[in-house]
Design a protein around this motif. Structure first.
Motif, PDB file in Angstrom:
ATOM      1  N   LEU A   1      25.124   4.065  19.875  1.00 39.60           N
ATOM      2  CA  LEU A   1      26.782   3.901  20.336  1.00 39.60           C
ATOM      3  C   LEU A   1      27.384   3.897  19.307  1.00 39.60           C
ATOM      4  O   LEU A   1      28.108   3.031  18.706  1.00 39.60           O
ATOM      5  CB  LEU A   1      26.784   2.758  21.269  1.00 39.60           C
ATOM      6  CG  LEU A   1      26.020   2.522  22.395  1.00 39.60           C
ATOM      7  CD1 LEU A   1      26.251   1.201  23.038  1.00 39.60           C
ATOM      8  CD2 LEU A   1      26.509   3.439  23.481  1.00 39.60           C
ATOM      9  N   VAL A   2      27.496   5.455  18.770  1.00 45.40           N
ATOM     10  CA  VAL A   2      28.150   5.458  17.374  1.00 45.40           C
ATOM     11  C   VAL A   2      29.752   5.288  17.705  1.00 45.40           C
ATOM     12  O   VAL A   2      30.326   4.722  17.125  1.00 45.40           O
ATOM     13  CB  VAL A   2      27.737   6.997  16.881  1.00 45.40           C
ATOM     14  CG1 VAL A   2      28.567   7.116  15.730  1.00 45.40           C
ATOM     15  CG2 VAL A   2      26.384   7.020  16.673  1.00 45.40           C
ATOM     16  N   TYR A   3      30.226   6.269  18.669  1.00 48.45           N
ATOM     17  CA  TYR A   3      31.519   6.161  18.810  1.00 48.45           C
ATOM     18  C   TYR A   3      32.114   4.860  19.204  1.00 48.45           C
ATOM     19  O   TYR A   3      33.004   4.546  18.911  1.00 48.45           O
ATOM     20  CB  TYR A   3      32.129   7.262  19.833  1.00 48.45           C
ATOM     21  CG  TYR A   3      33.506   7.641  19.999  1.00 48.45           C
ATOM     22  CD1 TYR A   3      34.186   8.395  18.953  1.00 48.45           C
ATOM     23  CD2 TYR A   3      34.245   6.902  21.010  1.00 48.45           C
ATOM     24  CE1 TYR A   3      35.449   8.799  19.239  1.00 48.45           C
ATOM     25  CE2 TYR A   3      35.519   7.201  20.962  1.00 48.45           C
ATOM     26  CZ  TYR A   3      36.035   8.225  20.171  1.00 48.45           C
ATOM     27  OH  TYR A   3      37.521   8.390  20.300  1.00 48.45           O
TER      28      TYR A   3
ATOM     29  N   LYS B   1      47.892   5.691  12.264  1.00 53.61           N
ATOM     30  CA  LYS B   1      47.540   6.211  13.574  1.00 53.61           C
ATOM     31  C   LYS B   1      46.080   5.689  13.854  1.00 53.61           C
ATOM     32  O   LYS B   1      45.100   5.475  13.190  1.00 53.61           O
ATOM     33  CB  LYS B   1      47.278   7.615  13.485  1.00 53.61           C
ATOM     34  CG  LYS B   1      46.828   8.360  14.831  1.00 53.61           C
ATOM     35  CD  LYS B   1      46.817  10.051  14.343  1.00 53.61           C
ATOM     36  CE  LYS B   1      46.515  10.685  15.993  1.00 53.61           C
ATOM     37  NZ  LYS B   1      46.070  11.935  15.516  1.00 53.61           N
ATOM     38  N   PHE B   2      45.875   5.135  15.147  1.00 53.59           N
ATOM     39  CA  PHE B   2      44.709   4.754  15.608  1.00 53.59           C
ATOM     40  C   PHE B   2      43.787   5.769  15.880  1.00 53.59           C
ATOM     41  O   PHE B   2      43.903   6.617  16.851  1.00 53.59           O
ATOM     42  CB  PHE B   2      44.873   3.825  17.091  1.00 53.59           C
ATOM     43  CG  PHE B   2      43.520   3.338  17.636  1.00 53.59           C
ATOM     44  CD1 PHE B   2      43.038   2.201  17.244  1.00 53.59           C
ATOM     45  CD2 PHE B   2      42.961   3.911  18.595  1.00 53.59           C
ATOM     46  CE1 PHE B   2      41.851   1.779  17.568  1.00 53.59           C
ATOM     47  CE2 PHE B   2      41.837   3.450  19.062  1.00 53.59           C
ATOM     48  CZ  PHE B   2      41.277   2.392  18.585  1.00 53.59           C
ATOM     49  N   THR B   3      42.702   5.934  15.035  1.00 53.25           N
ATOM     50  CA  THR B   3      41.615   6.944  14.987  1.00 53.25           C
ATOM     51  C   THR B   3      40.366   6.532  14.789  1.00 53.25           C
ATOM     52  O   THR B   3      39.620   6.271  13.553  1.00 53.25           O
ATOM     53  CB  THR B   3      42.275   8.066  13.862  1.00 53.25           C
ATOM     54  OG1 THR B   3      43.568   8.344  13.986  1.00 53.25           O
ATOM     55  CG2 THR B   3      41.425   9.364  14.108  1.00 53.25           C
ATOM     56  N   PRO B   4      39.455   6.415  15.719  1.00 54.28           N
ATOM     57  CA  PRO B   4      37.968   5.905  15.406  1.00 54.28           C
ATOM     58  C   PRO B   4      37.234   6.891  14.809  1.00 54.28           C
ATOM     59  O   PRO B   4      36.401   6.223  13.580  1.00 54.28           O
ATOM     60  CB  PRO B   4      37.337   6.049  16.882  1.00 54.28           C
ATOM     61  CG  PRO B   4      38.676   5.697  17.851  1.00 54.28           C
ATOM     62  CD  PRO B   4      39.722   6.652  17.326  1.00 54.28           C
ATOM     63  N   GLU B   5      37.817   7.958  14.425  1.00 55.09           N
ATOM     64  CA  GLU B   5      36.978   8.826  13.419  1.00 55.09           C
ATOM     65  C   GLU B   5      37.234   8.221  12.005  1.00 55.09           C
ATOM     66  O   GLU B   5      36.453   9.024  10.931  1.00 55.09           O
ATOM     67  CB  GLU B   5      37.555  10.534  13.623  1.00 55.09           C
ATOM     68  CG  GLU B   5      37.128  11.221  14.702  1.00 55.09           C
ATOM     69  CD  GLU B   5      37.763  10.736  15.958  1.00 55.09           C
ATOM     70  OE1 GLU B   5      37.252  11.070  17.270  1.00 55.09           O
ATOM     71  OE2 GLU B   5      38.613   9.846  15.984  1.00 55.09           O
TER      72      GLU B   5
END
Length: 509
Positions: free
Chosen positions: A361-363, A422-426
């Motif tokens: 569950l990486v992302y 900026k909200f960025t999971p990356e």
């Protein structure tokens, strides 16, 4: 005679004004005297109150103001909190040099009236002074946490998921009506911690659970802002309303915890521990049997305070982190959809997410880490204090100086994060698509001698609940609030809370 009388009055008034002016001038000069010749620079403050007024008047929260001050004075600067000097540390390099390379020198905690009341004179782990008894106390608590975190994953998962039936019923009852997630999440987290510590489960509306939540919230609300005596010590001897109320709250809270500890002591037979209190008893006996430590340093107050620490540190942080999760997933529905898709693909719908799923569950994991970075729930960390005179960044910081660690300055450093606002999971994915576990500018659980000993437990709990929530539910904005920003912070006391929001929940079939 009238003329002479008037002259006496004028001379007397002039003498009074000169005296007052001299005293005020003396106070001003005294207030500007640095503790050491080579003390860090910083903004000038006022007599008695220091920099409190300018911080209170500023519309921006203190952690943002401190980040701006760092551009003017450098990553190490000083302020006065009332009559106390404090040093503020900014930036990953400076903070890690202090907490890792010079960890012992920065390992103490400030002392204050509020802290003394809450910790029964510093007998807890979070605020206890760095000393032989504290190190032994931490060893005891860490041993108990290790039993919990490194034991059977299924046992921990069962503990967390024990609240699922009640949480499901609560969420399903909302229908299409907007609701505040905080109350629902609070009941869930307190129930998990009650199960962890006390081995008991409450109904969501149980009076004892409600009382526990009330005492914890009221205590944190007052203690988070501090008492007047924390900043101007002479008020320690004045029974202010805040001090009186705080004493009463802590007395009730300690009484509740004491009751549980006493009952566990009577029932525990030395076998396999069923909850955290029994794990503490077992760890204490194991350390005692080793014969290498002076266990007389550990009193019943230390055991009680360890349980209080678990509730104090484990409730609000988990509740508000999950509330940020809900707000950010609502604000960024495309991220929520990707999390749900990944959980469906890896876990499916026929079973609960497991800690064994984290690697795949990486992302989902990256999103949870990004929530913790973006929210920076405890932006100034728990305050530190120097245990000895120490050199840092070319400055001399004397023993017993308060030290504020500006985590926000790391989490929003443009040199370390691409577009940090900026909200960025990356942000937490590397080029190969794997999770970046320890980025340079990421430190939500602190580090060094004072790193949170419950970090692994907290991350595991949050992961399970986060994955489960979006496996089964879709959160969205209420009708008419489509343009409202659901990702705005509302800093209060020591926490960067999410602004009050209401969301709509929909069952995923």
């Amino acid at each position: 005679m009238a003329f002479e009388s008037s002259a006496v009055v004028v001379n007397s008034t002039s003498l009074t004004l000169v005296t007052i002016t001299t005293v005020l001038a003396g106070m001003w000069i005294w207030s500007q005297q640095k503790p050491t010749k080579n003390f860090p620079p910083g903004p000038k403050g006022w007599p008695l109150i220091g920099n409190i007024l300018e911080l209170a008047r500023n519309e921006k929260p203190a952690f943002v103001v401190f980040t701006e001050y760092a551009k003017e004075y450098g990553d190490i600067f000083s302020i006065r909190v009332g009559q106390r000097w404090a040093v503020v540390l900014n930036g990953a390099a400076t903070i890690k040099e202090a907490l890792l390379k010079k960890g012992v020198e920065f390992a103490n905690r400030p002392t204050s009236v509020t802290i003394d009341l809450f910790t029964e004179g510093g007998q807890d782990i979070v605020f206890g002074q760095y000393s032989p008894s504290w190190k032994l106390h931490r060893k005891l608590a860490f041993s108990a946490f290790r039993k919990l975190a490194t034991g059977d994953n299924k046992r921990f998962e069962k503990l967390v998921y024990s609240i699922i039936p009640a949480l499901t019923a609560n969420l399903d009852s909302k229908g299409s009506e907007p609701f505040d997630t905080r109350r629902v999440l609070a009941s869930s987290i307190y129930n998990i911690l009650a199960s962890l510590c006390f081995g008991k489960q409450y109904e969501f509306d149980d009076p004892e659970l409600t009382r526990l939540m009330y005492l914890s919230k009221e205590g944190n609300d007052i203690a988070g802002s501090g008492l007047l005596a924390d900043y101007i010590p002479i008020f320690k001897y004045v029974p202010t309303p805040g001090q009186t109320k705080l004493k009463a709250i802590f007395k009730d809270f300690f009484s509740l915890v004491n009751k549980e500890v006493d009952e566990h002591r009577e029932k525990y037979d030395g076998g396999e521990p069923k909850d955290f209190i029994e794990m503490l008893f077992q760890s204490r006996q194991e350390i005692k049997d080793e014969g290498k430590e002076d266990m007389s340093l550990i009193t019943e107050a230390h055991i009680r305070q360890t349980v209080v620490d678990v509730f104090g540190a484990g409730t609000d942080t988990s509740i508000f982190t999950l509330q940020w999760c809900a707000g950010l997933m609502v604000q960024y529905p495309e991220v929520q959809a990707k999390v749900a898709e990944e959980v469906d693909r890896v876990v499916g719908r026929d079973r609960l997410p497991s800690l064994d799923d984290r690697e795949e569950l990486v992302y989902t994991t990256a999103t949870l880490y990004e929530v913790m970075r973006y929210s920076t729930l405890v932006p100034l960390a728990v305050p530190h204090a120097t245990s000895a005179d120490v050199e840092l960044g070319g400055y001399t910081i004397p023993k017993d100086t308060w030290v504020l660690v500006n985590i926000y300055s790391m989490h929003y450093d443009e040199k370390l994060w691409d577009d940090p606002k900026k909200f960025t999971p990356e942000h937490f994915l590397d080029e190969s698509g794997k999770v970046r576990l320890h980025p340079e500018g990421y430190m939500p659980f602190s580090t060094g001698r004072r790193v949170c000993i419950g970090e692994s437990v907290a991350k595991a709990e949050l992961f399970l609940l986060f994955a489960w929530l979006f496996q089964h539910y879709k959160f969205s904005k209420p009708i008419g609030q489509e343009e409202k920003d659901f990702s705005e912070g509302d800093p209060q006391a020591a926490l960067n809370m999410l602004k009050d929001i209401e969301v709509v929940v929909e069952k995923r079939f």
